[in-house]
Motif scaffolding. Structure first.
Motif, PDB file in Angstrom:
ATOM      1  N   LYS A  83       0.827  -1.217   0.000  1.00 15.06           N
ATOM      2  CA  LYS A  83       0.000   0.000   0.000  1.00 15.06           C
ATOM      3  C   LYS A  83       0.857   1.261   0.000  1.00 15.06           C
ATOM      4  O   LYS A  83       0.376   2.334  -0.347  1.00 15.06           O
ATOM      5  N   GLU A  84       2.137   1.134   0.403  1.00 11.31           N
ATOM      6  CA  GLU A  84       3.043   2.281   0.335  1.00 11.31           C
ATOM      7  C   GLU A  84       3.640   2.467  -1.050  1.00 11.31           C
ATOM      8  O   GLU A  84       4.383   3.420  -1.283  1.00 11.31           O
ATOM      9  N   GLY A  85       3.350   1.536  -1.986  1.00 14.42           N
ATOM     10  CA  GLY A  85       3.864   1.662  -3.338  1.00 14.42           C
ATOM     11  C   GLY A  85       5.185   0.957  -3.569  1.00 14.42           C
ATOM     12  O   GLY A  85       5.752   1.049  -4.661  1.00 14.42           O
ATOM     13  N   GLN A  86       5.694   0.220  -2.560  1.00 15.30           N
ATOM     14  CA  GLN A  86       6.945  -0.509  -2.706  1.00 15.30           C
ATOM     15  C   GLN A  86       6.661  -1.947  -3.128  1.00 15.30           C
ATOM     16  O   GLN A  86       5.600  -2.500  -2.824  1.00 15.30           O
ATOM     17  N   ILE A  87       7.614  -2.560  -3.838  1.00 17.11           N
ATOM     18  CA  ILE A  87       7.445  -3.943  -4.266  1.00 17.11           C
ATOM     19  C   ILE A  87       7.411  -4.843  -3.047  1.00 17.11           C
ATOM     20  O   ILE A  87       8.290  -4.772  -2.178  1.00 17.11           O
ATOM     21  N   ALA A  88       6.380  -5.681  -2.953  1.00 16.46           N
ATOM     22  CA  ALA A  88       6.202  -6.533  -1.791  1.00 16.46           C
ATOM     23  C   ALA A  88       7.292  -7.599  -1.727  1.00 16.46           C
ATOM     24  O   ALA A  88       7.841  -8.020  -2.745  1.00 16.46           O
ATOM     25  N   GLY A  89       7.578  -8.039  -0.503  1.00 18.40           N
ATOM     26  CA  GLY A  89       8.604  -9.050  -0.320  1.00 18.40           C
ATOM     27  C   GLY A  89       9.910  -8.440   0.169  1.00 18.40           C
ATOM     28  O   GLY A  89      10.003  -7.239   0.417  1.00 18.40           O
ATOM     29  N   PRO A  90      10.935  -9.251   0.321  1.00 21.73           N
ATOM     30  CA  PRO A  90      12.211  -8.732   0.821  1.00 21.73           C
ATOM     31  C   PRO A  90      12.868  -7.784  -0.172  1.00 21.73           C
ATOM     32  O   PRO A  90      12.840  -8.008  -1.378  1.00 21.73           O
ATOM     33  N   ARG A  91      13.484  -6.735   0.337  1.00 23.16           N
ATOM     34  CA  ARG A  91      14.137  -5.760  -0.534  1.00 23.16           C
ATOM     35  C   ARG A  91      15.342  -6.368  -1.243  1.00 23.16           C
ATOM     36  O   ARG A  91      15.826  -5.809  -2.230  1.00 23.16           O
ATOM     37  N   GLU A 151      15.212  -6.732  -5.062  1.00 29.16           N
ATOM     38  CA  GLU A 151      15.583  -5.604  -5.905  1.00 29.16           C
ATOM     39  C   GLU A 151      17.090  -5.524  -6.102  1.00 29.16           C
ATOM     40  O   GLU A 151      17.561  -5.000  -7.108  1.00 29.16           O
ATOM     41  N   HIS A 152      17.855  -6.027  -5.139  1.00 29.36           N
ATOM     42  CA  HIS A 152      19.315  -6.042  -5.290  1.00 29.36           C
ATOM     43  C   HIS A 152      19.761  -7.182  -6.206  1.00 29.36           C
ATOM     44  O   HIS A 152      20.813  -7.087  -6.838  1.00 29.36           O
ATOM     45  N   MET A 153      18.994  -8.252  -6.268  1.00 31.60           N
ATOM     46  CA  MET A 153      19.377  -9.400  -7.099  1.00 31.60           C
ATOM     47  C   MET A 153      19.287  -9.077  -8.585  1.00 31.60           C
ATOM     48  O   MET A 153      20.132  -9.510  -9.370  1.00 31.60           O
ATOM     49  N   VAL A 154      18.265  -8.342  -8.970  1.00 31.24           N
ATOM     50  CA  VAL A 154      17.999  -8.133 -10.389  1.00 31.24           C
ATOM     51  C   VAL A 154      18.857  -6.994 -10.937  1.00 31.24           C
ATOM     52  O   VAL A 154      19.445  -6.211 -10.185  1.00 31.24           O
ATOM     53  N   ASP A 155      18.923  -6.920 -12.264  1.00 36.05           N
ATOM     54  CA  ASP A 155      19.702  -5.870 -12.925  1.00 36.05           C
ATOM     55  C   ASP A 155      18.911  -4.582 -13.088  1.00 36.05           C
ATOM     56  O   ASP A 155      19.480  -3.485 -13.073  1.00 36.05           O
ATOM     57  N   THR A 156      17.604  -4.702 -13.279  1.00 32.10           N
ATOM     58  CA  THR A 156      16.770  -3.537 -13.572  1.00 32.10           C
ATOM     59  C   THR A 156      15.486  -3.621 -12.766  1.00 32.10           C
ATOM     60  O   THR A 156      14.881  -4.690 -12.662  1.00 32.10           O
ATOM     61  N   VAL A 157      15.102  -2.487 -12.181  1.00 32.24           N
ATOM     62  CA  VAL A 157      13.828  -2.391 -11.457  1.00 32.24           C
ATOM     63  C   VAL A 157      13.000  -1.309 -12.128  1.00 32.24           C
ATOM     64  O   VAL A 157      13.435  -0.152 -12.238  1.00 32.24           O
ATOM     65  N   LEU A 158      11.813  -1.680 -12.592  1.00 33.32           N
ATOM     66  CA  LEU A 158      10.908  -0.755 -13.269  1.00 33.32           C
ATOM     67  C   LEU A 158       9.612  -0.644 -12.473  1.00 33.32           C
ATOM     68  O   LEU A 158       9.120  -1.646 -11.941  1.00 33.32           O
ATOM     69  N   TYR A 159       9.073   0.558 -12.399  1.00 36.12           N
ATOM     70  CA  TYR A 159       7.768   0.783 -11.781  1.00 36.12           C
ATOM     71  C   TYR A 159       6.809   1.289 -12.846  1.00 36.12           C
ATOM     72  O   TYR A 159       7.129   2.217 -13.588  1.00 36.12           O
ATOM     73  N   PHE A 160       5.632   0.672 -12.884  1.00 41.09           N
ATOM     74  CA  PHE A 160       4.589   1.085 -13.815  1.00 41.09           C
ATOM     75  C   PHE A 160       3.589   1.909 -13.027  1.00 41.09           C
ATOM     76  O   PHE A 160       2.885   1.385 -12.149  1.00 41.09           O
ATOM     77  N   GLU A 161       3.536   3.205 -13.313  1.00 39.61           N
ATOM     78  CA  GLU A 161       2.756   4.141 -12.508  1.00 39.61           C
ATOM     79  C   GLU A 161       1.591   4.699 -13.302  1.00 39.61           C
ATOM     80  O   GLU A 161       1.600   4.694 -14.530  1.00 39.61           O
ATOM     81  N   GLY A 162       0.623   5.229 -12.573  1.00 34.07           N
ATOM     82  CA  GLY A 162      -0.510   5.880 -13.213  1.00 34.07           C
ATOM     83  C   GLY A 162      -1.691   5.961 -12.269  1.00 34.07           C
ATOM     84  O   GLY A 162      -1.774   5.207 -11.292  1.00 34.07           O
ATOM     85  N   GLU A 163      -2.576   6.879 -12.544  1.00 30.67           N
ATOM     86  CA  GLU A 163      -3.798   7.033 -11.766  1.00 30.67           C
ATOM     87  C   GLU A 163      -4.944   6.334 -12.479  1.00 30.67           C
ATOM     88  O   GLU A 163      -5.039   6.377 -13.705  1.00 30.67           O
ATOM     89  N   ARG A 164      -5.813   5.707 -11.686  1.00 27.60           N
ATOM     90  CA  ARG A 164      -6.942   4.989 -12.280  1.00 27.60           C
ATOM     91  C   ARG A 164      -7.832   5.919 -13.097  1.00 27.60           C
ATOM     92  O   ARG A 164      -8.417   5.525 -14.099  1.00 27.60           O
ATOM     93  N   GLY A 165      -7.941   7.190 -12.664  1.00 31.42           N
ATOM     94  CA  GLY A 165      -8.808   8.115 -13.367  1.00 31.42           C
ATOM     95  C   GLY A 165      -8.209   8.713 -14.618  1.00 31.42           C
ATOM     96  O   GLY A 165      -8.891   9.434 -15.339  1.00 31.42           O
ATOM     97  N   HIS A 166      -6.925   8.449 -14.886  1.00 31.88           N
ATOM     98  CA  HIS A 166      -6.262   8.980 -16.067  1.00 31.88           C
ATOM     99  C   HIS A 166      -5.861   7.833 -16.983  1.00 31.88           C
ATOM    100  O   HIS A 166      -5.579   6.720 -16.527  1.00 31.88           O
ATOM    101  N   ARG A 174      -0.025   6.244 -18.541  1.00 31.99           N
ATOM    102  CA  ARG A 174       0.760   5.296 -17.755  1.00 31.99           C
ATOM    103  C   ARG A 174       2.238   5.617 -17.964  1.00 31.99           C
ATOM    104  O   ARG A 174       2.655   5.904 -19.088  1.00 31.99           O
ATOM    105  N   ILE A 175       3.002   5.557 -16.896  1.00 38.52           N
ATOM    106  CA  ILE A 175       4.423   5.910 -16.949  1.00 38.52           C
ATOM    107  C   ILE A 175       5.238   4.722 -16.468  1.00 38.52           C
ATOM    108  O   ILE A 175       5.020   4.218 -15.357  1.00 38.52           O
ATOM    109  N   LEU A 176       6.164   4.278 -17.285  1.00 39.43           N
ATOM    110  CA  LEU A 176       7.096   3.214 -16.926  1.00 39.43           C
ATOM    111  C   LEU A 176       8.409   3.883 -16.531  1.00 39.43           C
ATOM    112  O   LEU A 176       9.067   4.512 -17.355  1.00 39.43           O
ATOM    113  N   ARG A 177       8.766   3.752 -15.254  1.00 44.69           N
ATOM    114  CA  ARG A 177       9.918   4.468 -14.713  1.00 44.69           C
ATOM    115  C   ARG A 177      10.991   3.475 -14.259  1.00 44.69           C
ATOM    116  O   ARG A 177      10.705   2.511 -13.548  1.00 44.69           O
TER     117      ARG A 177
END
Length: 455
Positions: A218-226, A229-244, A247-250
């Motif tokens: 609910k805080e917007g962080q990827i669930a599970g152990p942090r 995120e250190h294991m992988v090479d790339t971390v992407l967040y797909f953002e956007g508001e339901r009313g709009h 969509r932004i891939l960051r």
């Protein structure tokens, strides 16, 4: 052999505790400590020191290697965020709110890569294969040579991938994977960590690029152990508001390209459409100049993006005025309000303040400080700034305006969209020739006196 005692691990920082506690002593997070089964001591119960390892092959810093080969997907916005394309053997983690369009994005990406000649496997742990086919039919991707599977057993998935050796494997999602050698429920800390480790290790050994979908809290962080995120090479967040529909891939982490790069998409009935010029999109519904509306010339990675910052200031009937912020840092708003009152003598006590970034965009860079202050003052004084003006600059606690990076790129983007005036901090690196009139301000007091006192 004595049974190992259970361990208690913090999901935020990975610290191990002997017993459960409500608060982690290492990072201070509350309700983040979870019990997990202990790992085995090794083959036949032996410890690590019971056998010798192999000697590592060392190299020097002077040795050169060819840059990693990249494969373009045909989706320019996705390739931009990845740093130019997909790197074989890379591990990518994609997070986002439920229903934001992660599965749609990755199914379109898999189809694009497959049409470029890559062998792709899409493994869904949340949907049946028929459901994935229905989405593909709605998106017009039924003819793409993508192989599907609906499975959660990690051992079966890795056996299949090892036999077929695809170029790209998409796992949707990592929280549904179940490793039978770990005594824990799917989605637990130990299961997510073990599954991610096995999949990433397979990607590095076999040269298969893998994409893992991660749920968010609910805080917007990827669930599970942090640690995932250190294991992988790339971390992407797909953002956007339901009313709009935007969509932004960051990219927040990328070992093969720049971080903080964004790709902009529009959610349509036939899937996600790429937006080549996001500035024009975010400003498309902006009408005549109105109080409280200011255009901010920002940077997202290497791309200049113009967004509209909106403010509303009204007398509050409450004892504690409201401070509502959407798309910006609420703490930054409090700081700017304090600087305006302390350095410029403009109080906001007894007033409700509402701040919003139009279009569902999120702005995090300090260069938005001056645009936020301008929007607040414009709303408070009921004075509209010129419609052809853009604003950017960082505000220090002393009220001075600090220059920001890539000022010329911001101004060139503003000029391309028809803006003719800009307000920037003094000492900004502007060599001229941008075709736009720039007013450089040394501090916030001068800005208030020249822009609003004259208005």
């Amino acid at each position: 052999m004595a049974k190992s005692a259970p361990a208690f691990t913090c999901t935020e920082c990975g610290a191990v505790h002997k017993k459960w506690a409500g608060r982690c002593d290492a990072c201070g997070a509350w309700n983040a400590i979870i019990e997990e089964a202990p790992l085995a001591a090794g083959p036949s119960g032996r410890t690590l020191g019971a056998r010798r390892g192999r000697k590592l092959a060392l190299s020097t810093l002077a040795e050169t290697e060819a840059p990693p080969r990249r494969v373009a997907s045909g989706l320019a916005e996705l390739d931009r965020v990845l740093g130019g394309g997909l790197v074989p053997g890379s591990a990518i983690l994609v997070g986002g709110d439920p229903g934001i369009g992660k599965s749609t994005l990755l199914l379109q990406a898999a189809a694009s890569f497959a049409r470029e000649g890559l062998s792709c496997i899409y493994v869904s742990g949340e949907e049946a294969s028929a459901q994935v086919r229905m989405r593909a039919a709605r998106l017009g991707l039924s003819d793409a040579p993508v192989q599907l599977a609906a499975e959660t057993g990690l051992r079966d998935i890795l056996t299949t991938l090892d036999a077929l050796r695809p170029d790209l494997a998409i796992i949707d999602s990592i929280q549904t994977m179940w490793a039978d050698h770990v005594e824990a429920a799917p989605g637990s800390v130990s299961q997510v960590r073990a599954a991610a480790h096995e999949i990433v290790s397979f990607a590095k050994k076999r040269g298969t690029a893998v994409v893992l979908v991660g749920h968010v809290t609910k805080e917007g962080q990827i669930a599970g152990p942090r640690v995932v995120e250190h294991m992988v090479d790339t971390v992407l967040y797909f953002e956007g508001e339901r009313g709009h529909q935007f969509r932004i891939l960051r990219a927040v982490k990328n070992r093969f390209g720049p971080a903080d790069e964004i790709g902009v998409f529009e959610m349509t009935g036939s899937g996600l459409a790429e937006i080549a010029n996001p500035s024009a999109l975010f400003l498309s519904e902006r009408g005549a100049a109105t109080p409280g509306s200011v255009v901010f010339a920002g940077m997202e990675g290497t791309r200049p993006v113009l967004t509209e910052i909106q403010a509303l200031v009204a007398a509050s009937p409450l004892g504690t005025p409201r401070r509502t912020v959407v798309g910006l840092d609420a703490n930054r708003l409090s700081t700017i309000l304090a600087v305006l009152e302390a350095r410029c003598g403009i109080p906001f006590a007894g007033m409700d303040v509402f701040l919003n970034v139009a279009g569902g965009m999120r702005v995090s860079e300090p260069a938005a400080d001056l645009a936020i202050a301008a929007a607040l003052l414009s709303a408070r004084e009921d004075i509209a700034l010129p419609a052809e003006m853009v604003v950017f600059g960082e505000i220090s606690l002393s009220g001075a305006l600090r220059p920001v990076t890539q000022s010329e790129n911001r101004l060139k983007e503003a000029k391309k969209l028809g803006f003719s005036r800009a307000i920037a901090p003094e000492r900004s690196k502007i060599t001229g020739g941008v075709g736009i009139r720039v007013q450089q301000m040394p501090d916030l007091t001068t800005f208030v006196g020249e822009i609003f006192a004259a208005g």
